[in-house]
Design a protein around this motif. Structure first.
Motif, mmCIF file in Angstrom:
data_model
loop_
_atom_site.group_PDB
_atom_site.id
_atom_site.type_symbol
_atom_site.label_atom_id
_atom_site.label_comp_id
_atom_site.label_asym_id
_atom_site.label_seq_id
_atom_site.Cartn_x
_atom_site.Cartn_y
_atom_site.Cartn_z
ATOM 1 N N MET A 46 10.234 -79.158 -39.301
ATOM 2 C CA MET A 46 9.683 -77.941 -39.881
ATOM 3 C C MET A 46 10.729 -76.834 -39.898
ATOM 4 N N THR A 47 10.834 -76.139 -41.052
ATOM 5 C CA THR A 47 11.848 -75.088 -41.142
ATOM 6 C C THR A 47 11.465 -73.875 -40.311
ATOM 7 N N VAL A 48 12.484 -73.222 -39.780
ATOM 8 C CA VAL A 48 12.258 -71.998 -39.013
ATOM 9 C C VAL A 48 11.876 -70.891 -39.992
ATOM 10 N N PRO A 49 10.807 -70.131 -39.709
ATOM 11 C CA PRO A 49 10.439 -69.060 -40.632
ATOM 12 C C PRO A 49 11.475 -67.938 -40.651
ATOM 13 N N LEU A 50 11.620 -67.312 -41.832
ATOM 14 C CA LEU A 50 12.516 -66.174 -41.979
ATOM 15 C C LEU A 50 11.873 -64.958 -41.304
ATOM 16 N N LEU A 51 10.566 -64.821 -41.596
ATOM 17 C CA LEU A 51 9.808 -63.733 -40.982
ATOM 18 C C LEU A 51 8.583 -64.331 -40.326
ATOM 19 N N SER A 52 8.338 -63.940 -39.092
ATOM 20 C CA SER A 52 7.053 -64.338 -38.529
ATOM 21 C C SER A 52 6.401 -63.160 -37.823
ATOM 22 N N VAL A 53 5.146 -62.959 -38.154
ATOM 23 C CA VAL A 53 4.366 -61.878 -37.571
ATOM 24 C C VAL A 53 3.328 -62.541 -36.691
ATOM 25 N N GLU A 54 3.254 -62.115 -35.430
ATOM 26 C CA GLU A 54 2.293 -62.742 -34.531
ATOM 27 C C GLU A 54 1.364 -61.720 -33.901
ATOM 28 N N LYS A 55 0.090 -61.949 -34.074
ATOM 29 C CA LYS A 55 -0.967 -61.146 -33.438
ATOM 30 C C LYS A 55 -0.702 -59.658 -33.543
ATOM 31 N N LEU A 56 -0.346 -59.222 -34.759
ATOM 32 C CA LEU A 56 0.037 -57.830 -34.976
ATOM 33 C C LEU A 56 -1.143 -56.886 -34.816
ATOM 34 N N GLU A 57 -0.904 -55.795 -34.089
ATOM 35 C CA GLU A 57 -1.901 -54.733 -34.011
ATOM 36 C C GLU A 57 -1.195 -53.407 -34.264
ATOM 37 N N VAL A 58 -1.732 -52.616 -35.226
ATOM 38 C CA VAL A 58 -1.127 -51.328 -35.551
ATOM 39 C C VAL A 58 -2.138 -50.224 -35.325
ATOM 40 N N VAL A 59 -1.707 -49.171 -34.644
ATOM 41 C CA VAL A 59 -2.590 -48.046 -34.341
ATOM 42 C C VAL A 59 -2.023 -46.773 -34.961
ATOM 43 N N TYR A 60 -2.859 -46.063 -35.722
ATOM 44 C CA TYR A 60 -2.468 -44.780 -36.299
ATOM 45 C C TYR A 60 -2.937 -43.645 -35.413
ATOM 46 N N HIS A 61 -2.156 -42.580 -35.332
ATOM 47 C CA HIS A 61 -2.508 -41.373 -34.579
ATOM 48 C C HIS A 61 -3.007 -41.702 -33.167
ATOM 49 N N ARG A 62 -2.461 -42.722 -32.582
ATOM 50 C CA ARG A 62 -2.789 -43.165 -31.217
ATOM 51 C C ARG A 62 -4.262 -43.477 -31.026
ATOM 52 N N ALA A 63 -5.036 -43.593 -32.111
ATOM 53 C CA ALA A 63 -6.472 -43.781 -31.919
ATOM 54 C C ALA A 63 -7.083 -44.791 -32.890
ATOM 55 N N ILE A 64 -6.573 -44.840 -34.123
ATOM 56 C CA ILE A 64 -7.242 -45.645 -35.133
ATOM 57 C C ILE A 64 -6.523 -46.977 -35.305
ATOM 58 N N THR A 65 -7.213 -48.053 -34.998
ATOM 59 C CA THR A 65 -6.615 -49.369 -35.165
ATOM 60 C C THR A 65 -6.795 -49.828 -36.610
ATOM 61 N N ALA A 66 -5.678 -50.062 -37.278
ATOM 62 C CA ALA A 66 -5.750 -50.411 -38.697
ATOM 63 C C ALA A 66 -5.750 -51.918 -38.919
ATOM 64 N N VAL A 67 -4.942 -52.630 -38.192
ATOM 65 C CA VAL A 67 -4.979 -54.092 -38.298
ATOM 66 C C VAL A 67 -4.989 -54.668 -36.889
ATOM 67 N N GLN A 68 -5.563 -55.868 -36.778
ATOM 68 C CA GLN A 68 -5.715 -56.456 -35.457
ATOM 69 C C GLN A 68 -5.522 -57.963 -35.533
ATOM 70 N N GLY A 69 -4.585 -58.434 -34.730
ATOM 71 C CA GLY A 69 -4.410 -59.872 -34.595
ATOM 72 C C GLY A 69 -3.980 -60.596 -35.855
ATOM 73 N N ILE A 70 -3.178 -59.933 -36.691
ATOM 74 C CA ILE A 70 -2.729 -60.605 -37.916
ATOM 75 C C ILE A 70 -1.462 -61.415 -37.629
ATOM 76 N N SER A 71 -1.479 -62.677 -38.028
ATOM 77 C CA SER A 71 -0.298 -63.519 -37.900
ATOM 78 C C SER A 71 0.019 -64.109 -39.256
ATOM 79 N N LEU A 72 1.266 -64.063 -39.623
ATOM 80 C CA LEU A 72 1.664 -64.742 -40.863
ATOM 81 C C LEU A 72 3.147 -65.058 -40.796
ATOM 82 N N SER A 73 3.603 -65.966 -41.657
ATOM 83 C CA SER A 73 5.029 -66.270 -41.653
ATOM 84 C C SER A 73 5.515 -66.587 -43.057
#
Lengths: 268, 290
Positions: free
Chosen positions: A1-28
């Motif tokens: 299996m080829t090594v991914p160029l980009l891999s995102v694992e269980k991403l969580e992004v929070v805006y203004h220290r309070a609002i969670t915009a994405v949760q647990g996103i993984s993609l490659s």
């Protein structure tokens, strides 16, 4: 299996220290692939792309969990200009060109990391090769371009940075179907010609899945589906929510769709 | 005739100072209210280098110019950088605090007495007779020349050089600029450096012409209406704004009362804010952000 160029694992992004915009996103994304990310408004597509390409202090957003690995390097919460230098370049959804600069200046402004004068000229020439229309508009102020021309200029100015991975946010937005089709074809040409990879975020599911090698579907900041584009196109949910078709060929009522969504969340 | 010469000289002074306000505002939307103090610091730096490098006046001037460029860049790197991403108002208040601090430090270091960098450098400042019976001092003539050269250079830099184009790009959309690989901190530091450099050149020439005291800050403040009348984000505007403010000031001094000198620029400013708040050449939408 080829090594991914980009891999995102269980991403969580929070805006203004309070609002969670994405949760647990993984993609490659694997080298040479075109990967499509689908989802409705507010699904977290743009946030995911912005997290990968880097936030400014002004955004007041942070990756709080998970990691983003590009070419074997952790890049979460790095500065956008540093990430661009690594070869990961974003074409944003709105404000994608500098409106008061000319077409030529828009192509002169991007930093071509570690490129000499000759290499830089070669890259700018390459942009005009991929988008011959732009050559005739060199002196035109970018704010006066049509939507399609602006999209070409945005892609061109991203290419000056010599990306290995191009992130594109809503290429089709506000463009006529004919223009979208020709841009998508151009995108495949660019991928084949330059050997780069593309992560394509789209609301227009059918056109994105047509050129993609792999697809992801986001909903409410979470990943709900992924797989081969052909399989996704056959998937009942995709057919109903993104392509507006039902198995029996008739459109479902809003209420039925809402009901269906609620049940989906239980097993999704 | 003499009136015309006076207007041109004063306009050159205002224009040279105003371009510093415009540079920083245009790139980072921050109003630098410490510009007058930074300009005065430039003149004091010349005073300091004049007594250190006694060999040739040009050496002292060159060193002072380099130092003032560095001062501007350092102010950004150590102070204003922390403000990036904060509210613009916070940044503007920081510049006010910086101005007060600088004024205090300069009085402590160089005292509040009138000083003459021209004497320290050993340069003379004879008056030149112009056709038509008007006279202009050498330094004032140099000032007009410097303003012309600097404006020409700034236009060429912003229009044709890659870094100039990047500076304009960062001013339009900082996020996209960063996504195109442009180091915003470098751009802002450059803007602060250039702004302080041009302000210092004005300060040095004024002090070579008429000496140096703490009141120089006032000249810096009077140049602010010139920048605003022209529209804060336009260099061409700053030129015209300087000319309008200078013409109004000189003629009112001449025909009404010399005591009006310090008031006129702000009168012009108020009139302008009432009839056309975005300035002569400014971008209209910019106003929403102020």
């Amino acid at each position: 299996m080829t090594v991914p160029l980009l891999s995102v694992e269980k991403l969580e992004v929070v805006y203004h220290r309070a609002i969670t915009a994405v949760q647990g996103i993984s993609l490659s994304v694997k080298p040479g692939q075109i990967v499509a990310v689908l989802g409705n408004n507010g699904a977290g597509k743009t946030t995911t792309l912005r997290a990968v390409s880097g936030f400014l202090g002004l955004d007041d957003a942070r990756v709080t969990e998970g990691n983003i690995v590009f070419k074997g390097m952790r890049i979460e919460n790095r500065r956008p200009d540093k990430i661009t230098h690594l070869g990961l370049v974003l074409v944003p959804e709105r404000d994608k060109v500098f409106p008061n600069l000319t077409v030529a200046e828009n192509l002169a402004a991007p930093v071509a990391h570690r490129a000499g004068r000759a290499e830089r000229r070669r890259r700018e020439a390459l942009v005009y090769e991929f988008f011959p229309q732009l050559a005739a508009l060199k002196g035109r102020i970018a704010g006066l371009l049509s939507g399609g021309e602006r999209q070409m200029l945005a892609l061109g100015s991203a290419l000056v940075g010599s990306p290995e991975l191009l992130l594109i946010d809503e290429l089709s937005l506000g463009l006529a179907p004919v223009a979208v089709e020709s841009l998508m074809r151009r995108l495949v040409e660019i991928r084949d010609g330059l050997g780069l990879s593309i992560l394509l975020v789209e609301q227009n599911a059918s056109i994105a899945l047509e050129i993609a090698d792999y697809g992801y579907v986001l909903e409410n900041g979470r990943l709900v589906l992924d797989g081969d584009p052909k399989r996704l196109l056959q998937h009942q949910d995709i057919r109903e929510f993104y392509l507006g078709q039902t198995t029996s060929g008739e459109r479902k009522s809003y209420r039925a769709v809402k009901q269906y969504r609620r049940s989906r969340r239980w097993y999704g | 005739m003499q009136l015309g010469v006076n207007i041109i000289v004063l306009a050159a002074i205002y224009a040279l100072i105003a371009c510093g306000y415009v540079l920083i505002y245009r790139v980072s939307r921050v109003l630098n209210l410490a510009h007058g103090e930074l300009m005065m610091l430039g003149s004091y730096l010349l005073l300091a280098t004049a007594s250190t490098f006694t060999g040739h006046p040009l050496v002292a001037i060159a060193v002072a110019l380099v130092l003032s460029l560095c001062v501007g860049a350092l102010v950004y790197l150590f102070l204003m950088r922390k403000m990036a991403g904060e509210m613009v108002l916070a940044a503007v208040l920081t510049t006010i605090a910086l101005g007060i601090l600088l004024r205090g430090v300069m009085v402590i270091v160089w005292s509040a007495q009138q000083q003459y960098p021209g004497q320290a450098l050993g340069v003379v400042n004879p008056a030149i007779a112009l056709p038509g019976g008007a006279r202009i001092s050498t330094m004032a003539a140099l000032l007009v020349l410097a303003t012309a050269v600097i404006y020409g250079a700034l236009f060429a830099f912003l229009r044709f050089s890659r870094w100039g184009v990047r500076m304009r790009a960062a001013g339009q959309n900082p996020l996209l600029a960063a996504q195109r690989g442009i180091n915003l901190h470098a751009i802002y530091a450059l803007a602060w450096g250039l702004s302080t450099l041009t302000g210092s050149i004005a300060g040095m020439l004024i002090s070579l012409d008429s000496g140096l005291t703490g009141t120089m800050v006032l000249i810096g403040l009077k140049a602010f209406p010139a920048a605003l009348v022209g529209g804060l984000d336009s260099l061409v505007g700053a030129l015209f704004g300087a000319l309008i403010v200078a013409a109004a000031e000189i003629s009112l001094i001449h025909y009404v009362d010399p005591l009006l000198s310090d008031v006129v620029p702000f009168l012009v400013l108020i009139v302008m804010l009432i009839i056309r708040p975005w300035g002569l050449f400014g971008t209209r939408e910019e106003l929403d952000r102020v």
